[in-house]
Design an enzyme around this catalytic site. Structure first.
Site, PDB file in Angstrom:
ATOM      1  N   LYS A 114       0.818  -1.223   0.000  1.00  0.00           N
ATOM      2  CA  LYS A 114       0.000   0.000   0.000  1.00  0.00           C
ATOM      3  C   LYS A 114       0.848   1.269   0.000  1.00  0.00           C
ATOM      4  O   LYS A 114       0.456   2.265  -0.596  1.00  0.00           O
ATOM      5  CB  LYS A 114      -0.987  -0.005   1.166  1.00  0.00           C
ATOM      6  CG  LYS A 114      -2.082  -1.035   0.969  1.00  0.00           C
ATOM      7  CD  LYS A 114      -3.323  -0.751   1.774  1.00  0.00           C
ATOM      8  CE  LYS A 114      -4.441  -1.690   1.347  1.00  0.00           C
ATOM      9  NZ  LYS A 114      -5.612  -1.628   2.171  1.00  0.00           N
ATOM     10  N   LYS A 194      -5.022 -10.041  -5.322  1.00  0.00           N
ATOM     11  CA  LYS A 194      -6.154 -10.422  -4.481  1.00  0.00           C
ATOM     12  C   LYS A 194      -7.354  -9.522  -4.807  1.00  0.00           C
ATOM     13  O   LYS A 194      -7.174  -8.325  -5.069  1.00  0.00           O
ATOM     14  CB  LYS A 194      -5.694 -10.268  -3.026  1.00  0.00           C
ATOM     15  CG  LYS A 194      -6.707  -9.854  -2.031  1.00  0.00           C
ATOM     16  CD  LYS A 194      -6.064  -9.601  -0.687  1.00  0.00           C
ATOM     17  CE  LYS A 194      -6.257  -8.154  -0.226  1.00  0.00           C
ATOM     18  NZ  LYS A 194      -7.527  -7.849   0.373  1.00  0.00           N
ATOM     19  N   LYS A 197     -11.163  -3.971  -2.775  1.00  0.00           N
ATOM     20  CA  LYS A 197     -12.018  -2.819  -3.076  1.00  0.00           C
ATOM     21  C   LYS A 197     -11.230  -1.758  -3.830  1.00  0.00           C
ATOM     22  O   LYS A 197     -11.721  -1.155  -4.778  1.00  0.00           O
ATOM     23  CB  LYS A 197     -12.519  -2.167  -1.784  1.00  0.00           C
ATOM     24  CG  LYS A 197     -13.310  -3.083  -0.891  1.00  0.00           C
ATOM     25  CD  LYS A 197     -13.654  -2.363   0.419  1.00  0.00           C
ATOM     26  CE  LYS A 197     -13.775  -3.299   1.578  1.00  0.00           C
ATOM     27  NZ  LYS A 197     -12.771  -3.152   2.613  1.00  0.00           N
TER      28      LYS A 197
HETATM   29  N1  AQP Z   1      -9.634 -11.265  -1.756  1.00  0.00           N
HETATM   30  C1  AQP Z   1      -9.907 -11.680  -0.534  1.00  0.00           C
HETATM   31  N2  AQP Z   1     -10.065 -12.989  -0.267  1.00  0.00           N
HETATM   32  C2  AQP Z   1     -10.367 -13.421   0.979  1.00  0.00           C
HETATM   33  N3  AQP Z   1     -10.494 -12.575   2.029  1.00  0.00           N
HETATM   34  C3  AQP Z   1     -10.338 -11.257   1.816  1.00  0.00           C
HETATM   35  N4  AQP Z   1     -10.403 -10.183   2.620  1.00  0.00           N
HETATM   36  C4  AQP Z   1     -10.170  -9.061   1.898  1.00  0.00           C
HETATM   37  N5  AQP Z   1      -9.943  -9.382   0.628  1.00  0.00           N
HETATM   38  C5  AQP Z   1     -10.034 -10.744   0.531  1.00  0.00           C
HETATM   39  C6  AQP Z   1     -10.709 -10.227   4.037  1.00  0.00           C
HETATM   40  O1  AQP Z   1     -11.797  -9.368   4.291  1.00  0.00           O
HETATM   41  C7  AQP Z   1     -11.657  -8.802   5.588  1.00  0.00           C
HETATM   42  C8  AQP Z   1     -11.823  -7.320   5.532  1.00  0.00           C
HETATM   43  O2  AQP Z   1     -10.736  -6.767   4.875  1.00  0.00           O
HETATM   44  P1  AQP Z   1     -10.483  -5.230   4.750  1.00  0.00           P
HETATM   45  O3  AQP Z   1     -11.638  -4.382   4.960  1.00  0.00           O
HETATM   46  O4  AQP Z   1      -9.228  -4.924   5.441  1.00  0.00           O
HETATM   47  O5  AQP Z   1     -10.373  -5.292   3.315  1.00  0.00           O
HETATM   48  P2  AQP Z   1      -9.132  -5.275   2.533  1.00  0.00           P
HETATM   49  O6  AQP Z   1      -8.263  -6.461   2.691  1.00  0.00           O
HETATM   50  O7  AQP Z   1      -8.510  -4.017   2.746  1.00  0.00           O
HETATM   51  O8  AQP Z   1     -10.001  -5.394   1.347  1.00  0.00           O
HETATM   52  P3  AQP Z   1      -9.786  -4.607   0.230  1.00  0.00           P
HETATM   53  O9  AQP Z   1     -10.946  -4.932  -0.576  1.00  0.00           O
HETATM   54  O10 AQP Z   1      -8.427  -4.947  -0.242  1.00  0.00           O
HETATM   55  O11 AQP Z   1      -9.895  -3.125   0.761  1.00  0.00           O
HETATM   56  P4  AQP Z   1      -8.933  -1.948   0.382  1.00  0.00           P
HETATM   57  O12 AQP Z   1      -8.737  -2.109  -1.051  1.00  0.00           O
HETATM   58  O13 AQP Z   1      -9.684  -0.739   0.782  1.00  0.00           O
HETATM   59  O14 AQP Z   1      -7.685  -2.151   1.157  1.00  0.00           O
HETATM   60  C9  AQP Z   1     -10.292  -9.244   6.100  1.00  0.00           C
HETATM   61  O15 AQP Z   1     -10.484 -10.340   6.961  1.00  0.00           O
HETATM   62  C10 AQP Z   1      -9.567  -9.673   4.865  1.00  0.00           C
HETATM   63  O16 AQP Z   1      -8.599 -10.673   5.128  1.00  0.00           O
END
Ligand code: AQP
Length: 329
Positions: A114, A194, A197
């Site tokens: 990030k 992965k 969002k």
């Molecule tokens: N691709 C994924 N597969 C399985 N689990 C996932 N998680 C996120 N992406 C995947 C799990 O969802 C929970 C919440 O995660 P978060 O809000 O921290 O989301 P993130 O990982 O930040 O998801 P994003 O979509 O990648 O958000 P941004 O892009 O804003 O950073 C966690 O338990 C995570 O493991």
């Protein structure tokens, strides 16, 4: 009296909740709340560690609350609350800041990824895992149901708990990671990454996407990436679609497509259509429930307030114990 066992997890209100968040996290929260008391936070203080839109944050928080409940989190069994409504999280995080070397934070994969996407990464992004450790340890949670990408952060949480207990005396429990079958769902548009969002709309299926959008996204999913999964010999994109097929349909359907694949006659169109229909079916009642919940903002806010006041009671107690051990009170 039997002691209550807590599990803790959270999602950032940084956009629409997608299939990765659902299969990696929320689906298992719903199952685990039968056995444990769930503490499920909407972690807004994590979401502001990268660029974000302040005008959209409150709406996203409400949508996340509706997502949790519509997916099956029961506010009578579990606590649902917004992280910033329980200020003990940041206070404990500050205490932990003093016991963890910066080098430990710099080696975190999420920070490396990030910070590379930001012009100037904030100190908040570096300290993200400390706040996450505080989120979990405040409740002495025994388990943390998350996706694979969060394993490293939970390991650091265990290290922080161990270091604190050794230095000041025992307060914290070292929590275990709880992983589900869909713990790493990949992006539909770029299956090397992965599902996330922040990658953008075409990379994920949001649980709230209309049937039309779900179909469009599945039909455009990348299949031939030129990279194969070593053991399965499927390309990353196809492997990911089969993972989703396994999670969203029945063994007979999976076997049918496996057979097609093994004989070299896989119809990508049919596979994608089957997935699209399965996801439309899987989330149709979720979507109705979500719409209904979002039509009563006051009720949702009340659920969040109640969740925060229950969570806060536990959090205050643990924070007090930690401060006592550190000689602050
Ligand atoms: N691709 C994924 N597969 C399985 N689990 C996932 N998680 C996120 N992406 C995947 C799990 O969802 C929970 C919440 O995660 P978060 O809000 O921290 O989301 P993130 O990982 O930040 O998801 P994003 O979509 O990648 O958000 P941004 O892009 O804003 O950073 C966690 O338990 C995570 O493991």
């Amino acid at each position: 009296m039997k002691e209550k066992k807590y599990i803790f997890s959270g999602i950032q209100p940084s956009g629409a909740i997608h299939l990765g968040n659902y299969f990696g996290a929320i689906k298992q929260w719903v199952e685990l709340q039968k056995e444990y008391t769930g503490i499920f936070s909407i972690v807004d203080y994590h979401a502001i560690t990268v660029n974000y839109n302040p005008q959209k944050l409150q709406r996203r928080i409400l949508e996340a609350a509706a997502d949790y409940i519509a997916a099956g989190i029961d506010p009578k069994k579990s606590m649902i609350f917004v992280q910033s409504d329980v200020p003990e999280h940041v206070e404990l995080a500050w205490l932990f800041n003093t016991i963890i070397p910066v080098s430990e934070l710099r080696r975190m994969t999420q920070y490396k990824e990030k910070s590379g996407q930001q012009q100037a990464a904030s100190a908040g992004l570096l300290n993200y895992p400390i706040l996450m450790a505080a989120d979990i340890l405040l409740y002495k949670a025994i388990g943390v149901p998350v996706g694979e990408d969060q394993i490293q952060h939970v390991e650091l949480t265990r290290t922080i708990a161990r270091n604190f207990n050794r230095k000041f005396g025992k307060v914290f429990i070292e929590p275990s990671v709880i992983l589900s079958r869909g713990s790493r769902i990949m992006s539909l548009a770029d299956p090397k990454k992965k599902m996330s969002k922040s990658l953008g709309e075409k990379h994920y299926i949001a649980l709230s996407d209309s049937p039309k959008v779900m179909r469009k996204k599945f039909m455009s999913a990348v299949t031939d990436t030129g990279v194969t999964m070593h053991e399965k010999k499927k390309s990353l994109g196809v492997y990911n679609l089969f993972e989703l097929l396994d999670l969203m349909t029945d063994p007979k359907t999976v076997a049918k497509f496996e057979k097609q694949y093994q004989s070299g006659k896989l119809s990508y169109k049919e596979l994608k259509e089957t997935l699209a229909e399965a996801s439309v079916r899987m989330f149709s009642s979720f979507q109705e429930k979500r719409k209904e919940l979002l039509s009563d903002e006051k009720k949702l806010r009340k659920i969040l307030e109640d969740g925060a006041s229950k969570a806060r009671k536990i959090a205050q107690k643990t924070l007090h114990e930690a401060k006592e051990k550190m000689g602050i009170v």
